[in-house]
Scaffold this motif. Structure first.
Motif, short mmCIF file in Angstrom:
data_model
loop_
_atom_site.label_atom_id
_atom_site.label_comp_id
_atom_site.label_asym_id
_atom_site.label_seq_id
_atom_site.Cartn_x
_atom_site.Cartn_y
_atom_site.Cartn_z
N SER A 301 0.88 -1.18 0.00
CA SER A 301 0.00 0.00 0.00
C SER A 301 0.91 1.22 0.00
CB SER A 301 -0.90 -0.01 1.24
OG SER A 301 -0.11 -0.04 2.41
N LEU A 302 0.34 2.41 -0.17
CA LEU A 302 1.17 3.62 -0.16
C LEU A 302 1.75 3.84 1.24
CD1 LEU A 302 -1.05 6.08 -2.24
CD2 LEU A 302 0.78 4.58 -3.04
N THR A 303 2.89 4.48 1.28
CA THR A 303 3.55 4.73 2.57
C THR A 303 3.59 6.24 2.83
OG1 THR A 303 5.75 5.12 1.70
CG2 THR A 303 5.11 2.83 2.02
N ASP A 304 3.95 6.62 4.04
CA ASP A 304 4.19 8.05 4.28
C ASP A 304 5.68 8.35 4.10
OD1 ASP A 304 5.42 7.13 6.56
OD2 ASP A 304 3.81 7.74 7.91
N ARG A 305 6.00 9.63 4.20
CA ARG A 305 7.39 10.07 3.96
C ARG A 305 8.33 9.54 5.04
NH1 ARG A 305 9.58 14.46 0.89
NH2 ARG A 305 7.49 15.22 0.41
N LEU A 318 22.81 1.17 -3.20
CA LEU A 318 23.27 0.64 -4.49
C LEU A 318 22.15 -0.04 -5.29
CD1 LEU A 318 25.68 0.23 -6.36
CD2 LEU A 318 26.17 -1.91 -5.15
N TYR A 319 21.45 -0.98 -4.67
CA TYR A 319 20.37 -1.68 -5.38
C TYR A 319 19.02 -1.48 -4.69
CZ TYR A 319 24.24 -4.15 -7.62
OH TYR A 319 25.39 -4.45 -8.32
N THR A 320 18.93 -0.46 -3.84
CA THR A 320 17.70 -0.28 -3.06
C THR A 320 16.59 0.35 -3.91
OG1 THR A 320 18.74 -0.25 -0.89
CG2 THR A 320 16.73 1.04 -1.13
N THR A 321 15.44 -0.30 -3.90
CA THR A 321 14.27 0.21 -4.63
C THR A 321 13.01 -0.07 -3.82
OG1 THR A 321 14.01 -1.89 -5.79
CG2 THR A 321 15.17 -0.16 -6.98
N LEU A 322 11.97 0.70 -4.10
CA LEU A 322 10.63 0.35 -3.64
C LEU A 322 9.85 -0.11 -4.87
CD1 LEU A 322 9.69 3.19 -1.12
CD2 LEU A 322 10.23 0.81 -0.60
N THR A 323 9.01 -1.11 -4.68
CA THR A 323 8.19 -1.62 -5.78
C THR A 323 6.73 -1.55 -5.35
OG1 THR A 323 9.95 -3.10 -6.49
CG2 THR A 323 7.72 -3.66 -7.20
N ILE A 324 5.88 -1.11 -6.26
CA ILE A 324 4.45 -1.06 -5.95
C ILE A 324 3.66 -1.58 -7.14
CG2 ILE A 324 4.07 1.33 -6.75
CD1 ILE A 324 2.26 1.58 -4.15
N SER A 325 2.51 -2.16 -6.87
CA SER A 325 1.67 -2.72 -7.94
C SER A 325 0.30 -2.03 -7.96
CB SER A 325 1.47 -4.22 -7.71
OG SER A 325 2.70 -4.89 -7.68
N PRO A 326 0.19 -0.89 -8.66
CA PRO A 326 -1.13 -0.26 -8.77
C PRO A 326 -2.07 -1.11 -9.62
CG PRO A 326 0.63 1.21 -9.53
CD PRO A 326 1.22 -0.14 -9.38
N TYR A 341 -6.68 -0.06 -1.31
CA TYR A 341 -7.06 0.87 -2.38
C TYR A 341 -6.39 2.22 -2.19
CZ TYR A 341 -9.69 4.13 -5.17
OH TYR A 341 -10.01 5.11 -6.07
N TYR A 342 -6.02 2.86 -3.29
CA TYR A 342 -5.61 4.27 -3.28
C TYR A 342 -6.01 4.83 -4.64
CZ TYR A 342 -1.72 1.44 -5.02
OH TYR A 342 -0.98 0.48 -5.65
N ASP A 343 -6.30 6.15 -4.68
CA ASP A 343 -6.68 6.73 -5.97
C ASP A 343 -5.42 7.17 -6.73
OD1 ASP A 343 -5.94 9.19 -4.91
OD2 ASP A 343 -7.98 9.70 -4.31
N ASN A 344 -5.61 7.57 -7.98
CA ASN A 344 -4.45 7.89 -8.82
C ASN A 344 -3.70 9.13 -8.32
OD1 ASN A 344 -4.92 5.71 -10.43
ND2 ASN A 344 -6.02 6.85 -12.02
N GLN A 345 -4.47 10.11 -7.82
CA GLN A 345 -3.80 11.32 -7.33
C GLN A 345 -2.87 10.99 -6.16
OE1 GLN A 345 -3.26 14.29 -8.46
NE2 GLN A 345 -4.46 13.66 -10.24
N SER A 346 -3.35 10.13 -5.29
CA SER A 346 -2.51 9.74 -4.13
C SER A 346 -1.26 9.00 -4.62
CB SER A 346 -3.29 8.84 -3.18
OG SER A 346 -4.45 9.48 -2.75
N LEU A 347 -1.43 8.16 -5.62
CA LEU A 347 -0.28 7.43 -6.17
C LEU A 347 0.74 8.41 -6.76
CD1 LEU A 347 1.16 4.79 -7.10
CD2 LEU A 347 -0.23 4.90 -9.18
#
Ligand code: SF4
Length: 483
Positions: A301-305, A318-326, A341-347
């Protein structure tokens, strides 16, 4: 080197193409390493052989070579993911032809189809349904001469033509998971190649990045329509009412071993609670213990800062990434299919925040979602294009046609999700992967069609998305300064 008590054979997903055989989906379920290690620490000898990896290394490799060399008493075959439906049974048949070992299957797919597996395939002696730690220990004890298989918890077996079980149930707790070690990957033959190839299944060319899958917990708190590992599956197969976690201390122990083994990136795919309290403790410990490793973290789900900052501070960039599946650009389709759920603006705001925090991100989309038609999919195309044009920290985006997953909400309630099932039994999954392995055309590739889209259309939509991504990436490479 004979007389191994337990040999774990990992099946492969083989696809025969005009250019020859390709082995797909190289990852071994994390529980296999934990089980092998648990047996070793309990006084038994255990080894793991990745049959796909061995075939990639030596096309003349045959599993009977491993059986002859190790002479196991018990062979465990993971049938966690449905993509191993065909090869798991092939391996079980080989074990019966070339050894006297007993064969036990386990994992989510095996658990869901346990009765059919035992009724249809004489080469399968036992199936462990759900959590396997205590059952595997007791089964090994029984098979090596000190116990009764009929008393083993979670175990189904055949008596004559009848499938029976002990009636004893075992559901692992967080404390049970804390007794496991998931980083003893040296029990796998050719583990040093495995950690190079686990994230690259297209060629046997060592890459600089090495990866290990990190066990953090089990379960999920929500139900995505297409997911065979959703809350519903964990309740019905495992009897698990809510997700369980290992302790941060045990997880960091495994991370430390990963680092010592030369693994540069930990793959972390367990994020069932949006408050992420567990991770604040884990990240703090990673920093305190000075573990030097990158993380590919799949957020559910979306995270905060704040989370992003703590994450970034904990891991080597070096290889650090976040992955998300909208999954989709259509908010109504996302609402119907996704547990979080999250809307597109939030994404989009979230991606902007990640760009400010300088964290690379990968995105996964899908076609074939319930409620999706060609018009709704255009929203996925538009969202994907907008993201790729606007955010320079997006390092990858791709779209895949959904495959029908056993025990997913769509599998269990097809009408509710507007799909028509083409796969209903284990034999349907077996058949499609037999066709892939033999270069034949399967009767169905995805196992379903939706009320709006047939299979060819679902596959075509994903291809269109990926073509769009490729052409955008190519033009960006050619004109890096053009927005
Ligand atoms: S968040 Fe959705 S896709 Fe991820 S494990 Fe839970 S149900 Fe499955």
């Amino acid at each position: 080197m004979g007389d191994v008590d337990v040999l774990f054979l990992h099946p492969s997903t083989r696809v025969l193409t005009a250019e020859g055989e390709v082995v797909r989906y190289l990852a071994i379920p994390m529980g296999t390493f934990a089980l092998a290690d648990l047996l070793e620490r309990s006084g038994y000898s255990a080894r793991i052989v990745h049959t796909g990896l061995e075939r990639m290394l030596d096309p003349s490799y045959r599993v009977e070579d491993s059986l002859r060399m190790l002479e196991p008493k018990l062979v465990g075959i993971d049938l966690h993911w449905y993509c191993h439906a065909y090869d798991a049974i092939e391996l079980a048949g080989c074990v019966k032809r070339y050894s006297n070992a007993k064969v036990v299957l386990g994992g989510m797919t095996a658990s869901f189809f346990a009765e059919e597996l035992l009724s249809s395939f004489g080469c399968v002696d036992y199936v462990i349904v759900s959590d396997a730690e205590l059952p595997m220990l007791e089964l090994t004890r029984a098979v090596t001469g000190d116990g009764d298989v009929h008393d083993v918890p979670n175990l189904l077996y055949r008596k004559g033509s009848v499938v029976k079980g002990s009636g004893r149930a075992y559901v692992a707790s967080g404390e049970d998971l804390d007794k496991l070690t998931c980083s003893n990957i040296r029990l796998l033959k050719d583990w040093d190649l495995y950690i190079r190839l686990i994230h690259e299944n297209d060629a046997l060319s060592p890459k600089l990045k090495t990866q290990g899958w990190l066990m953090i917990g089990r379960g999920c708190s929500v139900n995505c329509s297409y997911c065979g590992g959703a809350s519903l599956a964990h309740r019905s197969i495992f009897g698990r009412q809510r997700p369980i976690f290992r302790s941060p201390e045990k997880v960091v122990e495994d991370l430390r071993v990963f680092e010592e083994l030369g693994i540069s990136c930990a793959y972390m795919d367990f994020d069932p609670y949006p408050d992420r309290k567990f991770y604040y403790r884990l990240f703090e410990l990673v920093r305190r213990e000075k573990v030097d490793i990158s993380s590919q973290f799949l957020v559910w789900s979306l995270t905060d800062r704040n989370f992003v900052r703590e994450f970034r501070r904990a891991f080597n960039p070096l290889y650090t990434t976040l992955t998300i599946s909208p999954e989709t650009g259509s908010e109504s389709v996302r609402l119907l299919n996704k547990g979080f759920y999250y809307d597109n603006q939030s994404l989009l705001r979230w991606l902007e925040m990640l760009e400010e925090e300088m964290v690379p991100v990968e995105l996964y989309f899908a076609s074939g979602l319930s409620g999706e038609d060609v018009e709704e999919f255009k929203k996925t195309m538009r969202l994907g294009e907008r993201i790729l044009r606007a955010y320079h920290n997006v390092v990858g985006a791709s779209c895949s046609p959904l495959f029908l997953e056993p025990c997913s909400p769509r599998f269990l309630m097809p009408k509710k999700y507007g799909i028509r099932l083409k796969f209903k039994r284990f034999s349907d999954f077996y058949e499609v992967y037999r066709c892939f392995a033999e270069g034949a055309v399967p009767p169905s590739r995805l196992g379903y069609e939706t009320e709006h889209l047939d299979e060819p259309r679902i596959i075509e939509l994903s291809s269109k998305f990926n073509e769009m991504v490729n052409s955008l990436m190519m033009s960006e490479k050619a004109n890096p300064m053009v927005e």
